[in-house]
Every structure is written in C-alpha cells, then in structure tokens.
Motif scaffolding. Sequence first.
Motif, mmCIF file in Angstrom:
data_model
loop_
_atom_site.group_PDB
_atom_site.id
_atom_site.type_symbol
_atom_site.label_atom_id
_atom_site.label_comp_id
_atom_site.label_asym_id
_atom_site.label_seq_id
_atom_site.Cartn_x
_atom_site.Cartn_y
_atom_site.Cartn_z
ATOM 1 N N ALA A 104 78.857 -15.251 32.974
ATOM 2 C CA ALA A 104 77.421 -15.396 33.213
ATOM 3 C C ALA A 104 77.018 -14.853 34.577
ATOM 4 O O ALA A 104 75.922 -14.304 34.741
ATOM 5 C CB ALA A 104 77.029 -16.870 33.093
ATOM 6 N N SER A 105 77.885 -15.001 35.581
ATOM 7 C CA SER A 105 77.541 -14.517 36.919
ATOM 8 C C SER A 105 77.395 -13.000 36.935
ATOM 9 O O SER A 105 76.492 -12.458 37.579
ATOM 10 C CB SER A 105 78.617 -14.952 37.924
ATOM 11 N N MET A 106 78.259 -12.290 36.215
ATOM 12 C CA MET A 106 78.156 -10.837 36.176
ATOM 13 C C MET A 106 76.910 -10.387 35.424
ATOM 14 O O MET A 106 76.235 -9.438 35.833
ATOM 15 C CB MET A 106 79.407 -10.243 35.530
ATOM 16 N N VAL A 107 76.596 -11.062 34.337
ATOM 17 C CA VAL A 107 75.384 -10.718 33.587
ATOM 18 C C VAL A 107 74.153 -10.920 34.466
ATOM 19 O O VAL A 107 73.247 -10.075 34.522
ATOM 20 C CB VAL A 107 75.287 -11.559 32.306
ATOM 21 N N THR A 108 74.108 -12.036 35.182
ATOM 22 C CA THR A 108 72.975 -12.312 36.066
ATOM 23 C C THR A 108 72.844 -11.249 37.146
ATOM 24 O O THR A 108 71.746 -10.765 37.438
ATOM 25 C CB THR A 108 73.140 -13.701 36.715
ATOM 26 N N GLY A 109 73.963 -10.887 37.762
ATOM 27 C CA GLY A 109 73.919 -9.885 38.822
ATOM 28 C C GLY A 109 73.500 -8.519 38.324
ATOM 29 O O GLY A 109 72.683 -7.844 38.953
ATOM 30 N N ILE A 110 74.037 -8.088 37.184
ATOM 31 C CA ILE A 110 73.726 -6.768 36.647
ATOM 32 C C ILE A 110 72.269 -6.676 36.208
ATOM 33 O O ILE A 110 71.662 -5.597 36.240
ATOM 34 C CB ILE A 110 74.675 -6.432 35.477
ATOM 35 N N VAL A 111 71.664 -7.790 35.804
ATOM 36 C CA VAL A 111 70.268 -7.781 35.365
ATOM 37 C C VAL A 111 69.307 -7.877 36.555
ATOM 38 O O VAL A 111 68.342 -7.110 36.673
ATOM 39 C CB VAL A 111 70.009 -8.923 34.367
ATOM 40 N N PHE A 112 69.554 -8.815 37.458
ATOM 41 C CA PHE A 112 68.599 -9.089 38.528
ATOM 42 C C PHE A 112 68.637 -8.054 39.646
ATOM 43 O O PHE A 112 67.609 -7.764 40.257
ATOM 44 C CB PHE A 112 68.841 -10.479 39.102
ATOM 45 N N ALA A 113 69.804 -7.505 39.953
ATOM 46 C CA ALA A 113 69.888 -6.532 41.052
ATOM 47 C C ALA A 113 69.066 -5.267 40.766
ATOM 48 O O ALA A 113 68.278 -4.846 41.629
ATOM 49 C CB ALA A 113 71.351 -6.188 41.335
ATOM 50 N N PRO A 114 69.189 -4.620 39.601
ATOM 51 C CA PRO A 114 68.332 -3.453 39.343
ATOM 52 C C PRO A 114 66.848 -3.806 39.290
ATOM 53 O O PRO A 114 66.008 -3.017 39.732
ATOM 54 C CB PRO A 114 68.827 -2.942 37.984
ATOM 55 N N LEU A 115 66.531 -4.985 38.755
ATOM 56 C CA LEU A 115 65.130 -5.385 38.709
ATOM 57 C C LEU A 115 64.567 -5.546 40.117
ATOM 58 O O LEU A 115 63.442 -5.124 40.407
ATOM 59 C CB LEU A 115 64.990 -6.693 37.920
ATOM 60 N N GLY A 116 65.348 -6.143 41.013
ATOM 61 C CA GLY A 116 64.906 -6.260 42.400
ATOM 62 C C GLY A 116 64.746 -4.908 43.063
ATOM 63 O O GLY A 116 63.806 -4.680 43.831
ATOM 64 N N LEU A 117 65.659 -3.966 42.760
ATOM 65 C CA LEU A 117 65.556 -2.621 43.324
ATOM 66 C C LEU A 117 64.274 -1.938 42.877
ATOM 67 O O LEU A 117 63.580 -1.295 43.686
ATOM 68 C CB LEU A 117 66.774 -1.802 42.889
ATOM 69 N N VAL A 118 63.915 -2.075 41.615
ATOM 70 C CA VAL A 118 62.691 -1.446 41.093
ATOM 71 C C VAL A 118 61.456 -2.026 41.787
ATOM 72 O O VAL A 118 60.528 -1.294 42.174
ATOM 73 C CB VAL A 118 62.605 -1.629 39.567
ATOM 74 N N LEU A 119 61.426 -3.339 41.969
ATOM 75 C CA LEU A 119 60.259 -3.967 42.595
ATOM 76 C C LEU A 119 60.125 -3.577 44.060
ATOM 77 O O LEU A 119 59.021 -3.304 44.544
ATOM 78 C CB LEU A 119 60.358 -5.492 42.452
ATOM 79 N N VAL A 120 61.230 -3.542 44.787
ATOM 80 C CA VAL A 120 61.166 -3.142 46.196
ATOM 81 C C VAL A 120 60.768 -1.672 46.315
ATOM 82 O O VAL A 120 59.983 -1.300 47.204
ATOM 83 C CB VAL A 120 62.515 -3.404 46.894
ATOM 84 N N PHE A 121 61.295 -0.824 45.433
ATOM 85 C CA PHE A 121 60.916 0.583 45.447
ATOM 86 C C PHE A 121 59.432 0.746 45.139
ATOM 87 O O PHE A 121 58.734 1.567 45.763
ATOM 88 C CB PHE A 121 61.761 1.358 44.435
#
Length: 249
Positions: free
Chosen positions: A5-22
């Motif tokens: 579950a930790s890997m799934v959470t990281g792989i989903v939330f990290a790109p989403l955060g990158l898109v929002l900051v960009f």
Amino acid sequence: MHTSASMVTGIVFAPLGLVLVFTAAITPQWRERQARLGPGSFLRSGGKGQGTGVRSASMEVLILLRSDGLWESCLQVENSELKQCWPVAGPYRRDPRVRLAQGLILTSLFLCGTGIVLACIGVRCWTDIPLRGIAATGGLLVVIAGLLSLTALGVYTHNLTRLGMEDPSTGIHNPRFPPHLSLRPAGSLYFGWLGSCLQMLGGSALLLSFKRPRYPTCPSCPKLPVCPACRSCPEITNKPDTDVYEVSC
C-alpha cells in the motif's frame, strides 16, 4: 499479484503533487488586486477653450483584475474575455524574494521528477521483488522537493503585500505603487500548497519502502522466518501449488 500500500500511495500522490506544483508555477495567479472604473469617468475632447465632456460608452462599473505570478503578470476585465499578459518586469522581477521563490520552485520540480523516475524503477512492477533502496531514495527526493516548494510558497505568502512595493534592503516604499492597494492571494497559491502536501505525503509513503516485509514462518520451526526466494521450509516447499512472493503488482 499484490503491491504494498505504501508504494501504491507514493506512486499515485507524487506525480499528482508534481502536476499541481507545475500548474501553480506556470500560472500568473499568485496574487491579485482589483481596481474599479465607475460610470462617472469622462473622456475630454475638443479644442482649446472647449469644455465638452463625452461620457464613456460603457455606463457599467468595470472591475480590472491585476494578477502576478512568478514569471508572468496579467490584466483582465472581470466577466470579460479582454485579457493581456506580459513577463514580469520592474521592481517585482528584481525582488530577491521573488527570485528565491523562482529558484526553489524550479529545483523542487526537478527533484520531484527525478524522484518519481527512481521510484518507478525501484517498484519494478514487472518483477516479483522490488528494489527497495532505489524506491526509498526516490521517495526521499520527493520529500525534499515538497519541502522546497513549501518554503517557496511560505516566503511568497509571507511577503505577498510587499513584493515589488518596497526596497527589501531599506524598507522604503516604492512611490510608483499607491500604498492603499489591496493585495490578496490567488488560486495558483492554493494549487501550490495542495501539490506540496501531496508531494510530502507521496514521498513519505515511498520512504516506507526501506521497511522489510514480514515473511511467513516455518510451521516446524516458528522462530525462523521463511525466505520467499529460497523457500527453505519443507512444509512449504513440499506444496507444489504454493507460490510465495515478497512484493508484486
């Protein structure tokens, strides 16, 4: 196959955060202010000695919205398609706090992108055993990226009403800007805050990849864990239909 579950959470939330900051970085709505043009405005015309006043065509109150971002400023008439944008210039562009925010945001985007690539390589969804060290290193880079973007947003928000309005070294107000201007945070700031929090959450989840999973114990010797790679327990290896995996997806 099953992914932690930790890997799934990281792989989903990290790109989403990158898109929002960009998205926050490239949009000019970091701060905004309004100016009202009332119906009492007149356009003077005529020769010398003539006091003829021609009322403007629009009798409605016009609201001008001026917004500033890290690299672009815009002027727009509210509820209208009239809009003009230009690169930031003048005291605002030269303000060291704006330049600091620009540098931190660019560094954050680079580190977050690199961390996501490392995390994808480390998770290795096409194999049974992931590269936990690489995935966790990617998570560490994402966490650092989130901290940098949060710092940039904090510096900008704290000095929002003073950016470009005064000399940071002397504190003297810039006479080109009226002191009564009401500046307020705009939508891009909220995108940045949300994206930074998602980066922190996704990176922290990927950091949990350092933690080793618990292996099933051998029935004949409960004190010794069973290695899923060698399957040294006879009770498990004698079962042909049983496959034990560490991590899969």
